[in-house]
Design an enzyme around this catalytic site. Structure first.
Site, short mmCIF file in Angstrom:
data_model
loop_
_atom_site.label_atom_id
_atom_site.label_comp_id
_atom_site.label_asym_id
_atom_site.label_seq_id
_atom_site.Cartn_x
_atom_site.Cartn_y
_atom_site.Cartn_z
N TRP A 42 -2.75 -2.94 -1.59
CA TRP A 42 -2.46 -4.37 -1.62
C TRP A 42 -3.37 -4.97 -0.55
CZ3 TRP A 42 -0.72 -8.22 1.70
CH2 TRP A 42 -0.27 -9.41 1.08
N GLU A 86 17.47 -18.58 -4.98
CA GLU A 86 17.09 -17.29 -5.54
C GLU A 86 16.55 -17.45 -6.96
OE1 GLU A 86 16.35 -14.58 -4.53
OE2 GLU A 86 16.60 -13.12 -6.15
N HIS A 108 16.12 -38.17 -1.75
CA HIS A 108 15.45 -38.41 -0.46
C HIS A 108 13.96 -38.06 -0.55
CE1 HIS A 108 19.21 -39.43 1.39
NE2 HIS A 108 19.74 -38.36 0.81
N ASN A 118 -1.74 2.57 5.43
CA ASN A 118 -0.84 1.48 5.07
C ASN A 118 -0.49 0.76 6.36
OD1 ASN A 118 1.22 -0.19 4.11
ND2 ASN A 118 2.75 1.44 4.17
N GLY A 119 -0.86 -0.52 6.45
CA GLY A 119 -0.59 -1.28 7.67
C GLY A 119 -1.76 -2.18 7.99
N GLU A 176 8.09 -16.21 -9.11
CA GLU A 176 7.54 -14.88 -8.82
C GLU A 176 7.06 -14.16 -10.09
OE1 GLU A 176 10.70 -12.46 -7.26
OE2 GLU A 176 9.34 -11.26 -6.07
N ARG A 233 3.93 -0.60 -4.83
CA ARG A 233 3.71 -0.98 -3.44
C ARG A 233 2.43 -1.80 -3.26
NH1 ARG A 233 6.85 1.91 0.15
NH2 ARG A 233 5.46 1.31 1.83
N CYS A 261 0.84 -1.19 0.00
CA CYS A 261 0.00 0.00 0.00
C CYS A 261 0.88 1.25 0.00
CB CYS A 261 -0.94 0.09 1.19
SG CYS A 261 -2.14 -1.24 1.26
N LYS A 320 5.98 -4.66 -3.57
CA LYS A 320 7.42 -4.51 -3.40
C LYS A 320 7.85 -4.50 -1.94
CE LYS A 320 11.59 -3.57 -4.95
NZ LYS A 320 12.31 -4.69 -5.55
N LYS A 377 12.83 -16.32 -8.18
CA LYS A 377 12.68 -15.36 -9.29
C LYS A 377 11.72 -15.93 -10.33
CE LYS A 377 13.84 -12.57 -8.26
NZ LYS A 377 14.27 -11.85 -7.12
O1 M6R Z 1 12.70 -5.09 1.12
P1 M6R Z 1 13.19 -6.44 1.56
O2 M6R Z 1 14.50 -6.79 0.97
O3 M6R Z 1 13.19 -6.60 3.04
O4 M6R Z 1 12.13 -7.46 0.97
C1 M6R Z 1 12.20 -8.82 1.27
C2 M6R Z 1 11.35 -9.63 0.32
O5 M6R Z 1 10.01 -9.23 0.41
C3 M6R Z 1 11.80 -9.49 -1.14
O6 M6R Z 1 13.14 -9.87 -1.30
C4 M6R Z 1 10.93 -10.36 -2.07
O7 M6R Z 1 11.14 -11.71 -1.80
C5 M6R Z 1 11.23 -10.02 -3.51
N1 M6R Z 1 10.01 -9.72 -4.20
C6 M6R Z 1 11.88 -11.11 -4.26
O8 M6R Z 1 12.14 -10.75 -5.58
#
Ligand code: M6R
Length: 611
Positions: A75, A483, A506, A101-102, A490, A27, A2, A606, A487
């Site tokens: 969001w 990672e 396993h 926001n929260g 996501e 956001r 948000c 984000k 990616k």
């Molecule tokens: O702002 P931050 O680095 O604390 O955010 C952590 C995660 O939310 C962030 O890395 C998220 O996993 C990304 N969207 C991954 O690409």
């Protein structure tokens, strides 16, 4: 998670609010809305869907000319995305309008209380309760009623509040969610992110925890919870960010722009910390004595930042020879971490606002640990509350999927490991020198990888219709696979999982069948043959293999993998900086070929400022 925005001044509020929301859409992007006040009337416009839905709706409206307003990009947490659940939320009297926001954790009991007082609710949100509660206390003094209402709220909230009876002000409140005030010529603003303000001002004030600000066109007055006036000119800061870095430039997506920026931002992050062949952290003044007594390091973070932490663990344990535990912040905060004064907690966060990471930081401090954060956003909550801060110089990262911030985090973790290892005499000067040279050349090596991005696009074309994929590797390669897998899922919505290659047999190998895509990373020379055995096992069960390795392994790998991408032969320790790049590019092209919304993947935001 948000974004909120507000304007009060001599100019027009609405264009500013919409521009600001556009900058903060990353956001949260399931709905948006604005409320403006004019001649003692509040008018609210809100729309489910992307910001352009709101902009289109506003085109057909007879708009009020107004010089005060608030806006929101959402969001969803409480209640599905819909016009009604979108912010701003307005009290039943129509007097008070709120963007938030929260999360308000006690909203049900407040809602019950207000219902008994005759208030009716039309949305499923927790935020509507705030508007009604302020309305309940309102007796002609907005500040007073906000102070009373806020004292009853539990949870996290950055708020922008508008009142039809007091159109000369907006009120801002901050607790555990970011809120920035900007000041301009005859106008002032609030926003969740500096980026939303840069078109108008670079002079900003970061509202601190539990404080409330009354913002008029020509004044900003900040109150602490004891109602004492706080702010002074000295607390304002100038932001020198380049506005261009918040635009896409010639790229179709921020994600690709940010992937391509990696050599530059890595070079910035690294070069300022290496002088005359030595590592310096001007921003990190930690006592040698403290380091000598260090018995354990915790790395705490979420998502990609936690994945960077896993790379950090392998390298720190090898170089510093101290046990390092990596914990997801959301787990760490609710377990019983074994922490004392000899524990260093490293929090990694791009935004510096991630709710779980912030809570973990507070818990660790409460238990006596020192906290060092690796953060990208200056002045963010995590940076503010840490004992030591090391900033990455990734610049504004806008694509929801992180790329350049992750890469900068890796470089800081390498440098930090070497720095501590050197302080503790656990590394020879020759090895230190060799490592520093390697780290200094990472950006050039990444350039080489990026120059072959079309090869990866061709490989992505082959596998674009795959429904699930496995990422496998050993040691540091496994950490990078975590990672890579995040990616891919996501941005392209291909289901993928990362496994330590030795772990496949396993259990997970039961999922391998004819045509299953396996992405394999082989950069650790000592483990190469072990990886080849694992690849034979999956190939025997029908898997198609896309391998990433170095030229020197060409002969062996080409016999077994269907597709191969070669990265420069570099260094076993720092290979993650190179090997993650093909995964980022593969994810990008997979998403592009599948028509996914690359910069704003579904259901994500984000900056995750709620638990
Ligand atoms: O702002 P931050 O680095 O604390 O955010 C952590 C995660 O939310 C962030 O890395 C998220 O996993 C990304 N969207 C991954 O690409």
């Amino acid at each position: 998670m948000c974004g909120i925005i507000g304007y009060i001044g001599a100019g027009e509020a609405l264009p500013f609010l919409l521009k600001g929301l556009e900058k903060m859409e990353y956001r949260g992007y399931d709905s948006s809305g604005v409320a403006v006040v004019s001649e003692n009337k509040i008018k609210v416009y809100k729309k489910c869907g992307r910001l352009k839905e709101l902009e289109n709706a506003l085109k057909n409206e007879e708009l009020l000319e107004c010089s005060a307003g608030i806006g929101h990009t959402r969001w969803a947490t409480h209640g599905k995305p819909s016009d009604i659940n979108s912010h701003p939320h307005t009290s039943k009297s129509g007097k008070i309008s709120v963007v938030h926001n929260g999360i308000i954790e006690n909203y049900i009991s407040l809602k019950n209380f207000l219902t008994q007082e005759g208030y009716k609710f039309i949305s499923d949100t927790d935020t509507e309760v705030i508007a009604q509660l302020i309305d309940f206390y309102y007796n002609g003094d907005l500040l007073d009623s906000v102070q009373k209402a806020v004292s009853r709220l539990e949870g996290s909230y950055a708020l922008g509040i508008l009142c039809s009876d007091e159109p000369d002000k907006i009120i801002a409140v901050k607790k555990d969610s970011p809120l920035i005030i900007g000041t301009g010529e005859n106008e002032n603003y609030i926003a969740s992110d500096v980026m939303a303000l840069l078109l108008r001002t670079r002079k900003i004030y970061r509202l601190q925890e539990n404080n409330i600000a009354v913002i008029k066109k020509d004044s900003i007055t900040v109150y602490n919870p004891a109602k004492k006036v706080l702010n002074s000119e000295n607390d304002f800061e100038f932001v020198n960010w380049d506005i261009e870095s918040t635009n896409k430039g010639n790229y179709e997506h921020f994600m690709m722009k940010e992937i391509m920026e990696q050599p530059t931002v890595i070079s910035k992050t690294v070069s300022s910390r290496i002088k005359n062949g030595e590592i310096y952290f001007d921003d990190f003044d930690i006592a040698d004595e403290y380091l000598k007594n260090l018995s354990k390091i915790y790395i705490v973070a979420c998502g990609s930042a936690a994945n960077a932490g896993v790379v950090g663990k392998y390298i720190m344990e090898k170089l510093i020879k101290i046990p390092v535990e990596v914990e997801l912040a959301s787990e760490f905060r609710y377990k019983t971490p074994l922490i004392d004064e000899s524990t260093l907690l490293i929090v990694i966060s791009q935004s510096g606002e991630t709710a779980d990471s912030l809570a973990a930081l507070r818990e660790a401090k409460r238990l006596g640990a020192k906290v060092l954060s690796i953060v990208n956003v200056k002045g963010s909550s995590i940076a503010n509350e840490s004992d030591y801060v090391i900033y990455t110089s990734a610049g504004p990262e806008i694509a929801v999927a992180t790329t350049k911030a992750y890469s900068c985090q890796l470089c800081i973790l390498y440098l930090l490991s070497l720095f501590i290892a050197n302080k503790l005499n656990r590394i020879s000067s020759d090895k230190l020198y060799e490592c520093i040279n390697k780290i200094s050349s990472i950006s050039d090596k990444i350039e080489e990888v990026l120059s072959k991005k079309d090869e990866i696009m061709e490989i992505a074309k082959k596998y674009k219709d795959t429904e699930y994929a496995f990422f496998i590797g050993r040691n540091l390669d496994y950490a990078v696979c975590m990672e890579g897998s995040l990616k891919l899922k996501e941005v392209s919505y291909i289901h993928s999982e990362a496994y330590a290659a030795g772990e496949l047999k396993h259990g997970p190998i039961s999922l391998i069948e004819n045509g299953t895509l396996v992405l394999a990373l082989l950069t650790q020379d000592k483990l190469f043959d072990k990886m080849i055995s694992n690849l034979r096992e999956v190939k025997a069960r029908g898997a198609k293999i896309f391998a990433i390795t170095t030229d020197i392994h060409k002969d062996k790998i080409s016999q077994i993998a269907e597709s191969v991408f070669y990265i420069p032969d570099f260094s076993n320790e720092f290979s993650p900086s190179l090997s993650v790049i093909p995964f980022q590019i593969f994810s990008y092209y997979s998403a592009l070929l599948r028509n996914c919304d690359i910069d704003k993947p579904r259901n994500l935001a984000k900056s995750v400022t709620v638990e």
